[in-house]
Design a protein around this motif. Structure first.
Motif, PDB file in Angstrom:
ATOM      1  N   GLU A  91       0.674  -1.254   0.277  1.00 48.99           N
ATOM      2  CA  GLU A  91       0.037   0.476   0.271  1.00 48.99           C
ATOM      3  C   GLU A  91       1.080   1.373  -0.079  1.00 48.99           C
ATOM      4  OE1 GLU A  91      -3.277   1.655  -0.448  1.00 48.99           O
ATOM      5  OE2 GLU A  91      -3.912  -0.238   0.173  1.00 48.99           O
ATOM      6  N   GLY A  92       0.358   2.375  -0.822  1.00 46.67           N
ATOM      7  CA  GLY A  92       1.149   3.653  -1.131  1.00 46.67           C
ATOM      8  C   GLY A  92       2.347   3.489  -1.606  1.00 46.67           C
ATOM      9  N   HIS A  93       2.523   2.153  -2.436  1.00 45.33           N
ATOM     10  CA  HIS A  93       3.187   1.974  -4.468  1.00 45.33           C
ATOM     11  C   HIS A  93       2.272   1.937  -5.097  1.00 45.33           C
ATOM     12  CE1 HIS A  93       5.586   2.206   0.262  1.00 45.33           C
ATOM     13  NE2 HIS A  93       6.374   2.083  -0.553  1.00 45.33           N
ATOM     14  N   VAL A  94       3.259   1.686  -6.123  1.00 48.73           N
ATOM     15  CA  VAL A  94       3.035   0.707  -7.570  1.00 48.73           C
ATOM     16  C   VAL A  94       4.048   0.153  -7.944  1.00 48.73           C
ATOM     17  CG1 VAL A  94       1.026   3.004  -8.275  1.00 48.73           C
ATOM     18  CG2 VAL A  94       3.508   3.271  -8.105  1.00 48.73           C
ATOM     19  N   GLY A  95       3.964  -0.718  -8.264  1.00 49.87           N
ATOM     20  CA  GLY A  95       4.867  -1.321  -9.607  1.00 49.87           C
ATOM     21  C   GLY A  95       4.665  -0.799 -11.187  1.00 49.87           C
ATOM     22  N   ILE A  96       6.514  -1.360 -11.142  1.00 48.07           N
ATOM     23  CA  ILE A  96       6.401  -0.939 -12.680  1.00 48.07           C
ATOM     24  C   ILE A  96       7.322  -1.929 -13.176  1.00 48.07           C
ATOM     25  CG2 ILE A  96       6.024   1.628 -12.070  1.00 48.07           C
ATOM     26  CD1 ILE A  96       9.324   1.779 -12.114  1.00 48.07           C
ATOM     27  N   TYR A  97       7.385  -2.069 -14.415  1.00 45.62           N
ATOM     28  CA  TYR A  97       8.201  -3.288 -15.001  1.00 45.62           C
ATOM     29  C   TYR A  97       9.169  -3.240 -16.018  1.00 45.62           C
ATOM     30  CZ  TYR A  97       4.417  -5.698 -12.193  1.00 45.62           C
ATOM     31  OH  TYR A  97       3.298  -6.121 -10.640  1.00 45.62           O
ATOM     32  N   TYR A  98       9.969  -4.091 -16.067  1.00 40.58           N
ATOM     33  CA  TYR A  98      11.345  -4.036 -17.236  1.00 40.58           C
ATOM     34  C   TYR A  98      10.971  -5.084 -17.751  1.00 40.58           C
ATOM     35  CZ  TYR A  98      12.765   0.120 -14.065  1.00 40.58           C
ATOM     36  OH  TYR A  98      12.438   1.123 -12.846  1.00 40.58           O
ATOM     37  N   ARG A  99      11.405  -5.294 -18.852  1.00 44.64           N
ATOM     38  CA  ARG A  99      11.589  -6.689 -19.368  1.00 44.64           C
ATOM     39  C   ARG A  99      12.057  -6.289 -20.275  1.00 44.64           C
ATOM     40  NH1 ARG A  99       6.218  -8.472 -22.462  1.00 44.64           N
ATOM     41  NH2 ARG A  99       5.524  -9.076 -20.254  1.00 44.64           N
ATOM     42  N   GLY A 100      14.054  -7.553 -20.372  1.00 45.66           N
ATOM     43  CA  GLY A 100      15.006  -6.905 -21.013  1.00 45.66           C
ATOM     44  C   GLY A 100      15.723  -5.336 -20.578  1.00 45.66           C
TER      45      GLY A 100
END
Length: 315
Positions: free
Chosen positions: A41-50
């Motif tokens: 809570e209080g965060h967001v997830g960001i994603y990396y590929r390669g």
């Protein structure tokens, strides 16, 4: 014979196929379990590929799934946070080296700017725009001011000035960063100078105490004077009321006296009129009695009462 060999090996093939299937399920399970992750809570997830940021992928709090080995994730805080910048050395315009032990910056990254900010400045965006920027602004401030200004005269305004400067540069280069407040601790100065300022502060404190005592004395004197004025005013008001009361009493006495005089005058007038009337009537009655016969009778009567008769030859 050939048919018999095939039939003999068929159970082995079946067992092998089952083994492969179990292995496949196991591998898939391990992969799936390894890809399950939690965003707090209080965060967001960001994603990396390669190594590349997936601009379309941004997840909120909760459990999510990714492909291990192909995709990685990072949590970015979007709630209010406090960054502590410690040990900031700087030199004043007079060449005195001082150090700010701690500066706290309360800030927040707006959720809609997370992808843009991380893409431009990575997940450590606050190092660029808060930690490093605080060092820069503090050194600029110190180099343009004397020790007296930094430590005493301008210190009270430093919080607001840093907040303004940080927000201005963030609005230009990283608009998603919101600076909420800045708290600056007193800088550490050389010991010998610190003792000088301590003595100055002591003298100022003594002066303020003396001035405060003087103000208290003035307030007490003013209070006494006000009480005396109020008391005198009260006595004056009482005297005015007493004078007015006496005046009203005298006016009432005068009215009573005037009324008594009026009644006495009326009484005397009435008595005078009555006497006049009686005298008039009496005179009129006497006038009516003054006839010729009455006068002759009165003359004879007077001669009789007052006359002297002599008998003989000589008097």
């Amino acid at each position: 014979l050939i048919s018999y060999k095939i039939m003999a090996t068929s159970p082995e093939l079946i067992v092998a196929a089952i083994g492969v299937g179990i292995l496949f399920v196991f591998v898939v399970g391990v992969v799936l379990l390894g890809g399950i992750h939690k965003i707090h809570e209080g965060h967001v997830g960001i994603y990396y590929r390669g190594g590349a940021l997936l601009e379309s992928e941004k997840m909120g709090p909760g459990y999510h799934l990714l492909l291990p080995g192909l995709t990685s994730y990072e949590e970015v805080q979007v709630s209010v946070q406090t960054d502590e910048v410690r040990g900031i050395p700087c030199g004043t315009s007079g060449g005195i080296l001082i150090s700010f032990e701690k500066i706290e910056v309360v800030n927040r990254l707006k959720e809609e700017y997370v992808i843009e900010t991380v893409k431009n400045y990575t997940g450590d965006y606050d190092k660029t725009w808060i930690y490093d920027r605080i060092h820069h602004e503090i050194n600029q401030f110190c180099s343009n001011h004397t020790l007296q200004e930094v430590y005493i005269e301008e210190f009270n305004n430093l919080d607001e000035e840093l907040l303004r400067l940080l927000q201005e540069v963030c609005n230009k280069w990283a608009p998603g960063i919101e600076i909420i407040s800045v708290r600056v601790t007193k800088p550490k100065i050389p010991e010998e100078i610190y003792h000088v300022y301590k003595m100055i502060e002591k003298e100022k404190m003594e002066h303020r105490i003396a001035a405060e005592k003087q103000k208290v004395s003035l307030r007490e004197a003013e209070t006494k004077r006000s009480k005396a004025v109020i008391s005198a005013q009260s006595q004056l008001d009482i005297a005015k009321i007493d004078v007015k009361k006496r005046l009203r009493e005298k006016e009432n006495e005068k009215k009573v006296f005037d009324l008594q005089n009026e009644l006495f005058i009326k009484k005397m007038n009435n008595e005078a009129n009555a006497n006049y009337y009686n005298s008039k009537k009496e005179i009129e009655a006497h006038l009516k009695m003054l006839t010729k016969e009455f006068l002759e009778m009165e003359g004879v009567k007077a001669l009789t009462e007052n006359g002297m008769f002599y008998v003989g030859e000589k008097i």
